[in-house]
Design a protein around this motif. Structure first.
Motif, short mmCIF file in Angstrom:
data_model
loop_
_atom_site.label_atom_id
_atom_site.label_comp_id
_atom_site.label_asym_id
_atom_site.label_seq_id
_atom_site.Cartn_x
_atom_site.Cartn_y
_atom_site.Cartn_z
N TYR A 1 25.32 36.40 34.76
CA TYR A 1 26.92 36.47 35.13
C TYR A 1 27.21 37.58 36.18
CZ TYR A 1 28.10 40.30 32.18
OH TYR A 1 28.04 41.77 31.39
N GLY A 2 28.10 37.26 36.67
CA GLY A 2 28.65 38.28 37.61
C GLY A 2 28.44 37.96 39.07
N ASN A 3 28.78 38.84 40.06
CA ASN A 3 28.48 38.41 41.61
C ASN A 3 28.31 39.86 42.32
OD1 ASN A 3 31.12 39.69 42.00
ND2 ASN A 3 32.05 37.65 41.37
N ASN A 4 28.27 39.41 43.63
CA ASN A 4 28.14 40.75 44.54
C ASN A 4 29.15 41.33 44.83
OD1 ASN A 4 28.65 38.83 46.28
ND2 ASN A 4 26.96 38.93 47.53
N ASP A 5 30.28 41.09 44.41
CA ASP A 5 31.58 41.77 44.74
C ASP A 5 31.69 43.02 44.25
OD1 ASP A 5 34.00 42.37 45.71
OD2 ASP A 5 35.30 40.79 44.49
N VAL A 6 31.25 44.11 44.95
CA VAL A 6 31.32 45.41 44.48
C VAL A 6 32.72 46.14 44.99
CG1 VAL A 6 29.02 45.86 44.09
CG2 VAL A 6 30.07 46.30 46.48
N ILE A 7 33.56 45.47 45.64
CA ILE A 7 34.95 45.83 46.08
C ILE A 7 35.95 45.74 45.20
CG2 ILE A 7 36.55 45.80 47.95
CD1 ILE A 7 34.45 45.05 50.09
N GLY A 8 35.89 44.49 44.63
CA GLY A 8 36.96 44.14 43.79
C GLY A 8 38.35 44.27 44.15
N PRO A 9 39.36 44.54 42.95
CA PRO A 9 40.62 44.67 43.47
C PRO A 9 40.92 46.11 44.35
CG PRO A 9 40.63 45.11 41.28
CD PRO A 9 39.08 44.39 41.74
N ASP A 10 40.24 47.22 44.05
CA ASP A 10 40.30 48.44 44.58
C ASP A 10 39.12 49.10 44.52
OD1 ASP A 10 41.08 50.89 45.48
OD2 ASP A 10 42.61 51.24 43.68
N ALA A 11 38.42 49.60 45.68
CA ALA A 11 36.95 50.36 45.70
C ALA A 11 37.39 51.76 45.71
CB ALA A 11 36.30 49.77 46.91
N ARG A 12 38.59 52.35 45.89
CA ARG A 12 38.75 53.61 46.35
C ARG A 12 38.03 54.77 45.14
NH1 ARG A 12 43.83 56.45 44.14
NH2 ARG A 12 44.24 58.17 45.41
N HIS A 13 38.29 54.48 43.96
CA HIS A 13 37.38 55.36 43.01
C HIS A 13 36.05 55.29 43.09
CE1 HIS A 13 35.96 56.24 39.01
NE2 HIS A 13 37.08 56.94 38.77
N GLY A 14 35.37 54.27 42.92
CA GLY A 14 33.92 54.11 43.34
C GLY A 14 33.51 54.80 44.65
#
Length: 306
Positions: free
Chosen positions: A46-59
């Motif tokens: 499961y999962g996908n390649n969207d590492v941005i998501g709703p907010d990528a600030r922290h990462g």
């Protein structure tokens, strides 16, 4: 008081989403969006390649602390120079599920990660066995795990923060390092930082760290989430020059090479009064890149690093 059409539409959309999603006990985001059963820890497809998501600030901020370009004269310099970042998003926004933490660790290990930074935590772990197995898997593959101690001003020896290295079997892996946050202010220790004479290994800077955020920008952020990647960056720095050092050795080296001031009085996180710094971690020290590389050279000369 009047409202324009745009404001009314925004209000409508907000409350519609709240009613249909946030306040709807029958809404199952996992099934609707991801398509997996969160209770089935054996499910990995499961999962996908969207590492941005709703907010990528922290990462993005965490990644910059570890390995932002040191030679482009922009913004700031990451701790490690010769490093590649493998981005694995274990949680979209909020507390992460144990299943996702376990699978994120396994995915990173299987895709070549040698050091895994984990700037997340929570107060409960209903499927801890799955996470423990992933931690042991990383240990078997010689991968170092660097974890942020948390921001609740709590003694994690008393109030556990998850995930942690205390396996349900009663054993502890040798590839886990727990990091508290220091401040540049005179009180030294960040007021929010968790601590623990047994559970926290060392401290590193975690207040007003200037690093990358999305949009080619930079910001100052606080947290043990910022302190952990400082340690992960030092670990990567050492590993790049001493590639044969094991995860267990790397953990030991980072702890032994700390700048120690165990008797220094610092403010008690979250409380009043002061406490000896040595009571807040098992090393009584602060990570130090120079000392770490120097000690690694000594170990190599002595044949300790093969």
């Amino acid at each position: 008081m009047g409202y324009n059409e745009k404001e009314l539409q925004e209000a409508y959309d907000h409350y519609k989403t709240e009613a249909e999603v946030q306040l709807n006990p029958d809404y199952n985001a996992r099934q609707t969006i991801i398509g997996d059963n969160p209770e089935d820890t054996k499910d990995h497809n499961y999962g996908n390649n969207d590492v941005i998501g709703p907010d990528a600030r922290h990462g993005t901020h965490v990644a910059g602390i570890i390995g932002a370009d040191r030679n482009n004269d922009l913004g700031m310099k990451g701790v490690a120079d010769n490093v590649k970042i493998l981005v694995v998003r274990a949680v979209p926004d909020g507390d992460e599920r144990d299943k996702d933490v376990a699978n994120a660790i396994r995915y990173a290990v299987d895709n070549g990660a040698q050091i895994i930074n984990m700037s997340f935590g929570k107060a409960y772990s209903p499927q801890k066995e799955a996470v423990d197995e992933a931690v042991k898997y990383a240990e078997s593959k010689n991968v170092l795990l660097v974890h942020a101690a948390g921001n609740e001003s709590q003694n994690t020896d008393v109030e556990p923060n998850f995930p942690n290295r205390k396996l349900k079997s009663g054993t502890e892996p040798n590839n886990w390092i727990e990091v508290g946050a220091l401040s540049w202010e005179p009180n030294k220790v960040a007021n929010f930082s968790n601590y623990g004479k047994k559970g926290v290994d060392l401290f590193s800077p975690g207040v007003a760290l200037y690093s990358t955020v999305p949009g080619s920008k930079y910001e100052e952020l606080d947290g043990t989430s910022m302190a952990a990647p400082v340690v992960a960056g030092v670990a990567a720095l050492v590993k790049s020059y001493f590639p044969k050092i094991t995860a267990a050795q790397l953990r030991q080296l980072l702890i032994e090479s700390t700048v120690k001031f165990p008797e220094q009085q610092v403010n008690q996180p979250g409380g009043e009064g002061q406490v000896a710094f040595g009571e807040l971690s098992n090393s009584g020290g602060e990570v130090n890149a120079y000392n770490a590389v120097k000690l690694a050279l000594e170990w190599e000369k002595a044949g300790k690093i093969k």
